[in-house]
Design a protein around this motif. Structure first.
Motif, PDB file in Angstrom:
ATOM      1  N   ARG A  10       7.173  -4.765  -0.193  1.00  0.00           N
ATOM      2  CA  ARG A  10       5.990  -5.404   0.393  1.00  0.00           C
ATOM      3  C   ARG A  10       4.693  -4.769  -0.128  1.00  0.00           C
ATOM      4  N   LYS A  43      -3.243   3.280  10.167  1.00  0.00           N
ATOM      5  CA  LYS A  43      -3.182   2.438   8.977  1.00  0.00           C
ATOM      6  C   LYS A  43      -4.472   2.585   8.180  1.00  0.00           C
ATOM      7  N   HIS A  97      -2.892   4.757   1.016  1.00  0.00           N
ATOM      8  CA  HIS A  97      -2.763   4.326  -0.381  1.00  0.00           C
ATOM      9  C   HIS A  97      -3.315   5.419  -1.283  1.00  0.00           C
ATOM     10  N   GLN A 135       1.362   3.121  -2.619  1.00  0.00           N
ATOM     11  CA  GLN A 135       1.618   4.331  -1.825  1.00  0.00           C
ATOM     12  C   GLN A 135       2.029   5.496  -2.755  1.00  0.00           C
TER      13      GLN A 135
HETATM   14 CO    CO Z   1      -1.338  -0.912   2.947  1.00  0.00          CO
END
Ligand code: CO
Length: 460
Positions: A12, A174, A205, A239
């Motif tokens: 994803r 997040k 990220h 990531q």
């Molecule tokens: Co993200």
């Protein structure tokens, strides 16, 4: 030592961040068994842009993709990303649509739903959280990370308490833009863990280069699960690498129940796939690099590149400095929304218009007007009264939960979708992405007709 678990994002977020979610099911299918065996807490594999991309570019039924992943992955939890009342898009959907979407996601194989709202307005999460819990799913509520005078640890911890009261099963910080620093992560995770027993996930990220440090400090402060991507789909806007983190954390003595040999097998499998995307241009080497500009300007990298292209198109790139100064002022006037999609675009476009037109708020987009009307939810801080007056005049903003004003949508959606929609999943696809779903349905019918024709010809 504490236990650290991993969510693998290759299906994803890594796929979305590096190659705009263009990896078809057929490409990753052979690796599903290994992904299931590796020992991850969960596989993030659905929601976000996967749904749109399946229908729009890959000619895949997203629901069928999910069922096929589930059939291959029986041990590991499947996780999706859901934008609360906005489902997978940017507008608010009626409650019956949200409930049906959650129901069908779980029925088709999702175990964990990570639910968030761009403004962290918890009222926009209530319905999806409740429905997830009712259906026995894990309701992992994510707070969109940002910094501002109204966002501090105390405010986040207060919100965590409210999230607990909603009955959420787990929490997530997040950081969509990769701007959370190791120190900020350490303080925030510690603050949350001191006040909540819920399992805490951290998501970031690599964009600005902070991510590995941010994860290490998050784990030191007590984070339970971190999101990572298999190394050849890690780094840049994706990531940090799973193998690297497992290696480093194990050396510190953390309990990490992940099989390194299987990780190697998974990575070896994806290497030629990555090479193929690099060769055909789907993977742009620029997104794999580190870009610290976001830290200098305190705005996410994606927003900066949008501003540059907006100004280039207007032949006004020399105004970039002024626009970058105007951006935080617009954000302040709007009550410090987190700079995540779609708010990052709204704030950026407005800042550019304010500079280019020579007058602040001479024109205001319909999205910002809707925001001021309360159609996105509560702004985190107060809206500048002069700004509000200039746009809304004497009109009072809606302070209730916006979805309350919407009529139920499932029956209407079924009518609008017409005979091409074969079941409730098709109806949901149609409600969320009407034009694209319609095209997909028509192409599907053609494909099936051709198959029948081919069979008849062969038989004849
Ligand atoms: Co993200």
């Amino acid at each position: 030592m504490a236990k650290v678990m991993f969510t693998e994002t290759v299906l994803r977020d890594a796929n979305q961040s590096l190659i705009a979610t263009r990896m078809p099911f057929s490409k990753f299918e052979p690796t599903l068994k290994d992904l299931d065996d590796a020992g991850y807490y969960s596989l993030e594999c659905w929601g976000g842009a996967t749904f749109d991309s399946c229908l729009r570019y890959l000619d895949e039924d997203p629901w069928e993709r999910l069922r096929k992943i589930k059939a291959a992955c029986k041990k590991t939890k499947l996780q999706m990303l859901l934008r609360g009342q906005n489902l997978l898009g940017y507008k608010h959907y009626p409650d019956d649509v949200v409930r049906t979407f959650v129901d069908r996601s779980i029925d088709n194989g999702i175990d964990v739903i990570r639910i968030f709202d761009a403004l962290n307005d918890l009222r926009n999460l209530e319905v999806s959280v409740k429905e997830t819990l009712k259906r026995g799913g894990v309701a992992q509520v994510a707070i969109s990370y940002t910094t501002s005078p109204v966002h501090n640890i105390e405010a986040y911890v207060r919100q965590i308490k409210e999230i607990e009261n909603m009955g959420a099963t787990a929490l997530c910080i997040k950081d969509m833009a990769g701007v959370m620093s190791p120190k900020e992560a350490y303080d925030l995770v510690k603050g949350i863990k001191e006040n909540s027993k819920l399992q805490l996930h951290v998501h970031t990220h690599c964009t600005t280069g902070l991510a590995f440090m941010t994860y290490l400090k998050s784990v030191e402060a007590g984070a339970d699960v971190i999101d990572a991507a298999i190394s050849c789909f890690s780094g840049g806007t994706s990531q940090p690498a799973t193998e690297t983190l497992v290696y480093a954390l194990k050396q510190f003595g953390y309990e990490v129940n992940i099989d390194m040999a299987i990780l190697k097998k998974i990575n070896d499998f994806y290497k030629p796939i990555r090479a193929g995307f690099l060769k055909d241009g789907t993977l742009n080497p620029l997104v794999m690099a580190t870009d610290a500009d976001a830290l200098n300007y305190q705005i996410p990298g994606g927003m900066l590149s949008n501003l540059v292209s907006q100004l280039t198109a207007a032949n006004k790139l020399d105004k970039l400095g002024e626009v970058l100064e105007e951006t935080p002022r617009v954000r302040k006037d709007m009550g410090y929304p987190p700079l995540v999609t779609p708010l990052s675009q709204m704030v950026g476009v407005q800042a550019a218009n304010n500079v280019l037109s020579g007058e602040r708020y001479k024109t205001v987009s319909k999205e910002i007007t809707a925001y001021l009307r309360g159609e996105y939810g509560h702004p985190p801080g107060p809206i500048d009264p002069d700004f509000q007056k200039k746009v809304l005049g004497d009109e009072n903003p809606n302070t209730g939960r916006y979805a309350e004003t919407l009529a139920p949508g499932m029956d209407q959606g079924k009518k609008d979708a017409g005979p091409h929609a074969r079941n409730v999943d098709d109806v949901l696809s149609y409600i969320v992405f009407p034009q694209i779903a319609e095209k997909f349905f028509e192409a599907r019918e053609k494909r099936e007709e051709n198959k029948v024709k081919y069979k008849i010809e062969k038989a004849g």
